[in-house]
Design a protein around this motif. Structure first.
Motif, short mmCIF file in Angstrom:
data_model
loop_
_atom_site.label_atom_id
_atom_site.label_comp_id
_atom_site.label_asym_id
_atom_site.label_seq_id
_atom_site.Cartn_x
_atom_site.Cartn_y
_atom_site.Cartn_z
N SER A 231 0.79 -1.16 0.04
CA SER A 231 0.48 -0.03 -0.33
C SER A 231 0.31 1.68 0.54
O SER A 231 0.31 1.98 -0.26
CB SER A 231 -0.77 0.16 0.91
N ASP A 232 2.05 1.09 0.38
CA ASP A 232 2.82 2.29 -0.01
C ASP A 232 3.14 3.18 -1.21
O ASP A 232 3.97 3.89 -1.26
CB ASP A 232 4.29 2.29 1.05
N LEU A 233 3.13 1.85 -2.36
CA LEU A 233 3.82 2.28 -3.96
C LEU A 233 2.17 2.73 -4.27
O LEU A 233 2.78 3.16 -5.61
CB LEU A 233 3.56 1.15 -4.59
N GLU A 234 1.15 2.72 -3.60
CA GLU A 234 -0.31 3.35 -3.51
C GLU A 234 -0.03 4.25 -4.52
O GLU A 234 0.57 5.85 -4.45
CB GLU A 234 -1.23 3.27 -2.86
N GLY A 235 -0.21 3.86 -5.98
CA GLY A 235 -0.64 5.97 -7.09
C GLY A 235 1.37 6.21 -7.29
O GLY A 235 1.39 7.32 -8.06
N MET A 236 2.10 5.87 -6.86
CA MET A 236 3.23 6.30 -7.11
C MET A 236 3.73 5.75 -8.63
O MET A 236 3.71 4.74 -9.19
CB MET A 236 4.19 5.69 -5.87
N LYS A 237 4.20 7.17 -8.62
CA LYS A 237 4.73 7.25 -10.66
C LYS A 237 6.34 6.03 -10.93
O LYS A 237 7.21 7.00 -10.02
CB LYS A 237 5.13 8.26 -11.09
N ILE A 238 6.88 5.26 -10.70
CA ILE A 238 7.37 4.23 -11.18
C ILE A 238 7.93 3.91 -12.31
O ILE A 238 8.03 3.86 -12.98
CB ILE A 238 7.35 2.92 -10.28
N ARG A 239 9.75 4.86 -12.23
CA ARG A 239 10.25 4.06 -13.79
C ARG A 239 10.12 2.77 -13.55
O ARG A 239 11.08 1.84 -13.13
CB ARG A 239 11.54 5.13 -14.03
N VAL A 240 9.76 2.17 -15.29
CA VAL A 240 10.66 0.44 -14.86
C VAL A 240 10.60 0.52 -16.79
O VAL A 240 10.84 0.98 -17.59
CB VAL A 240 8.66 -0.19 -15.14
N VAL A 241 11.32 -1.00 -16.89
CA VAL A 241 12.00 -0.78 -18.58
C VAL A 241 11.80 -2.04 -18.62
O VAL A 241 11.55 -2.88 -17.80
CB VAL A 241 13.91 -0.73 -17.96
N GLY A 242 11.96 -2.05 -20.18
CA GLY A 242 12.21 -2.64 -20.90
C GLY A 242 10.65 -4.30 -21.10
O GLY A 242 10.10 -3.40 -21.94
N SER A 243 10.10 -5.19 -21.16
CA SER A 243 9.00 -5.95 -20.87
C SER A 243 7.86 -5.03 -20.14
O SER A 243 7.48 -4.82 -19.04
CB SER A 243 9.00 -6.94 -19.92
N PRO A 244 6.58 -5.36 -20.47
CA PRO A 244 5.10 -5.48 -19.82
C PRO A 244 4.82 -6.28 -18.60
O PRO A 244 3.87 -5.81 -17.95
CB PRO A 244 4.61 -5.44 -20.93
N LEU A 245 5.46 -6.89 -18.57
CA LEU A 245 6.01 -7.83 -17.18
C LEU A 245 5.96 -7.10 -16.30
O LEU A 245 4.99 -6.74 -15.46
CB LEU A 245 6.92 -8.33 -17.10
N PHE A 246 6.48 -5.44 -16.08
CA PHE A 246 7.15 -4.79 -14.89
C PHE A 246 5.56 -4.24 -14.82
O PHE A 246 5.42 -3.30 -13.62
CB PHE A 246 8.54 -4.16 -15.68
N GLU A 247 5.24 -3.56 -16.03
CA GLU A 247 4.41 -2.60 -15.81
C GLU A 247 2.88 -3.92 -15.00
O GLU A 247 2.40 -3.32 -14.04
CB GLU A 247 4.08 -2.46 -17.49
N ASP A 248 2.59 -4.78 -15.56
CA ASP A 248 1.83 -5.55 -14.65
C ASP A 248 2.62 -5.79 -12.82
O ASP A 248 1.48 -5.34 -11.97
CB ASP A 248 2.07 -6.95 -14.91
N THR A 249 3.75 -5.64 -12.46
CA THR A 249 3.97 -6.28 -11.10
C THR A 249 3.28 -4.67 -10.57
O THR A 249 3.35 -5.12 -9.19
CB THR A 249 5.39 -6.30 -11.88
N PHE A 250 3.91 -3.79 -11.54
CA PHE A 250 3.67 -2.43 -10.64
C PHE A 250 2.06 -2.14 -10.54
O PHE A 250 1.79 -1.27 -9.02
CB PHE A 250 4.20 -2.03 -11.09
N ASN A 251 2.16 -2.43 -11.67
CA ASN A 251 0.59 -2.12 -11.63
C ASN A 251 -0.97 -3.59 -10.65
O ASN A 251 -1.22 -2.47 -9.79
CB ASN A 251 -0.30 -2.49 -12.81
N ALA A 252 0.08 -4.91 -10.27
CA ALA A 252 -0.38 -5.21 -9.08
C ALA A 252 -0.02 -5.09 -7.36
O ALA A 252 -0.91 -4.61 -7.16
CB ALA A 252 -0.18 -6.99 -9.12
N LEU A 253 0.70 -4.05 -7.99
CA LEU A 253 0.96 -3.46 -6.45
C LEU A 253 0.35 -1.65 -6.32
O LEU A 253 0.18 -1.01 -4.84
CB LEU A 253 2.71 -3.27 -6.42
N GLY A 254 -0.58 -1.54 -7.12
CA GLY A 254 -0.97 -0.15 -7.05
C GLY A 254 -0.40 0.59 -7.00
O GLY A 254 -1.08 1.82 -7.73
N ALA A 255 1.28 1.02 -8.30
CA ALA A 255 1.41 1.93 -8.53
C ALA A 255 1.12 2.60 -10.08
O ALA A 255 0.02 1.49 -10.04
CB ALA A 255 3.15 1.92 -8.39
N ASN A 256 2.08 3.41 -10.04
CA ASN A 256 1.64 3.56 -11.83
C ASN A 256 2.92 3.62 -12.16
O ASN A 256 3.47 4.12 -12.29
CB ASN A 256 1.08 5.25 -11.29
#
Ligand code: X2X
Length: 345
Positions: free
Chosen positions: A175-200
């Protein structure tokens, strides 16, 4: 008369043969000499003194030394051969724009889905788990997948366990990650991981990451401690760092297929062994540097947080959906082989 003629013929033939064979020998040695290019390009994302860049320089040095200076590897860091677009490195290596590369499994995973194995959150709890994969059957399956995409894999290196930093506050639970904008790289897998954690999550290249952090376009990023420290990420407001070890990206030393085929079997064996030696040297150096990197980062005023097992479990549970979605992409067989290797490590 006939005899004499025959003798003369024989002599002529012998001379001719000698001339031909001398010409052939000259040609062969000229070819052997000309088979080397003046320079072989080696692409990396990070330069020295990051371990990744050091690995490439080491490889180049070993190859120069072991070929008596005949084979010249030149390292091009910052993914400059693909204009900084690190996810284009694999296609460039495949097509021959690049001769050799040391690439992160993350950056090559858009073209080789099996490489997403290493990005599954919390799959590898420790270094032994990484080794159980890269040095075992799973690693061979991954190399086979790389080969299937037309690139010759040679050896493993390591970028390292990727830890989470941000400019907002201490992160110990999803929940500490809620809405946080996080830079990720490469595969869409990372978007899924951070979306699952409620981040952006926002995907961008490494070249764009530090500027985006400094303007506050993003609040956080994830990278190994070596990258955080050497790139001075604390200078761009990243004052909180959570060591959650959620994944580690191995590096793969590899060659373009045609370039590889242009070498003799002896040269191939030498270049491959040099890659293995450089990789082992780099992995050991990276791992042993972690305690001093942690100290250095804390020395810059960054709050470093270690997660308890229970806290890590909460993150693992929150990202379970990533496994459901990505196991079919990576291959059920490979994921199961990897899990068994980790369980047996
Ligand atoms: O872009 C990154 O985060 C880096 C440097 O770690 C990789 O190339 C995967």
């Amino acid at each position: 008369m006939n005899n004499f003629n025959n003798e003369e013929d024989t002599m002529k033939k012998t001379t001719l043969l000698a001339l031909i064979s001398a010409a052939l020998m000259a040609l062969t040695s000229a070819q052997a000499f000309a088979q080397y290019k003046d320079e072989y390009t080696v692409s990396t994302v990070l330069p020295t003194p990051f371990p990744w860049g050091e690995a490439a320089e080491r490889w180049a040095d070993l190859v120069a030394e072991r070929s008596d200076g005949e084979i010249n590897f030149k390292v091009y860091p910052n993914a400059e051969l693909v204009s900084g677009n690190q996810t284009r490195e694999f296609p460039a290596l495949r097509s021959g724009v690049i001769d050799f590369a040391i690439g992160s499994t993350i950056n090559w995973s858009p073209q080789v889905p099996e490489l997403n194995l290493f990005s599954l959150p919390f799959l590898m709890p420790d270094y032994e788990a990484i080794d159980a994969l890269t040095q075992g059957e799973a690693g061979e399956m991954v190399f086979e997948a790389v080969r299937g995409k037309g690139v010759v894999p040679l050896a493993w290196g390591e970028n390292g366990f990727r830890e989470l930093s941000n400019s907002k506050g201490v992160i110990t639970e999803p929940s500490d990650l809620e809405g946080m904008k996080i830079r990720v790289v490469g595969s869409p897998l990372f978007e899924d991981t951070f979306n699952a954690l409620g981040a952006n999550p926002t995907q961008m290249s490494w070249a764009d990451a530090k500027p985006a952090l400094s303007t506050g376009a993003v609040d956080g990023q994830e990278n190994p401690l070596s990258v955080f420290d050497i790139a001075n990420i604390h200078e761009v407001g990243q004052t909180y760092l959570t060591r959650w070890h959620y994944m580690a990206d191995p590096l793969i030393f590899a060659a373009n297929r045609n370039i590889w085929a242009s070498f003799s079997p002896e040269d191939q064996a030498m270049i491959e062994q040099a890659a293995i030696d450089a990789g082992l040297w780099e992995i050991e150096g990276s791992r042993s540097a972690v305690p001093s990197l942690r100290e250095s980062i804390e020395g810059h005023g960054v709050t470093v947080t270690e997660l308890t097992d229970a806290q890590r479990t909460a993150f693992r549970e929150a990202t379970a959906s990533v496994y459901e979605e990505w196991t079919p992409v990576i291959g059920e067989d490979l994921v199961n082989t990897a899990r068994e290797a980790i369980a047996d490590r």
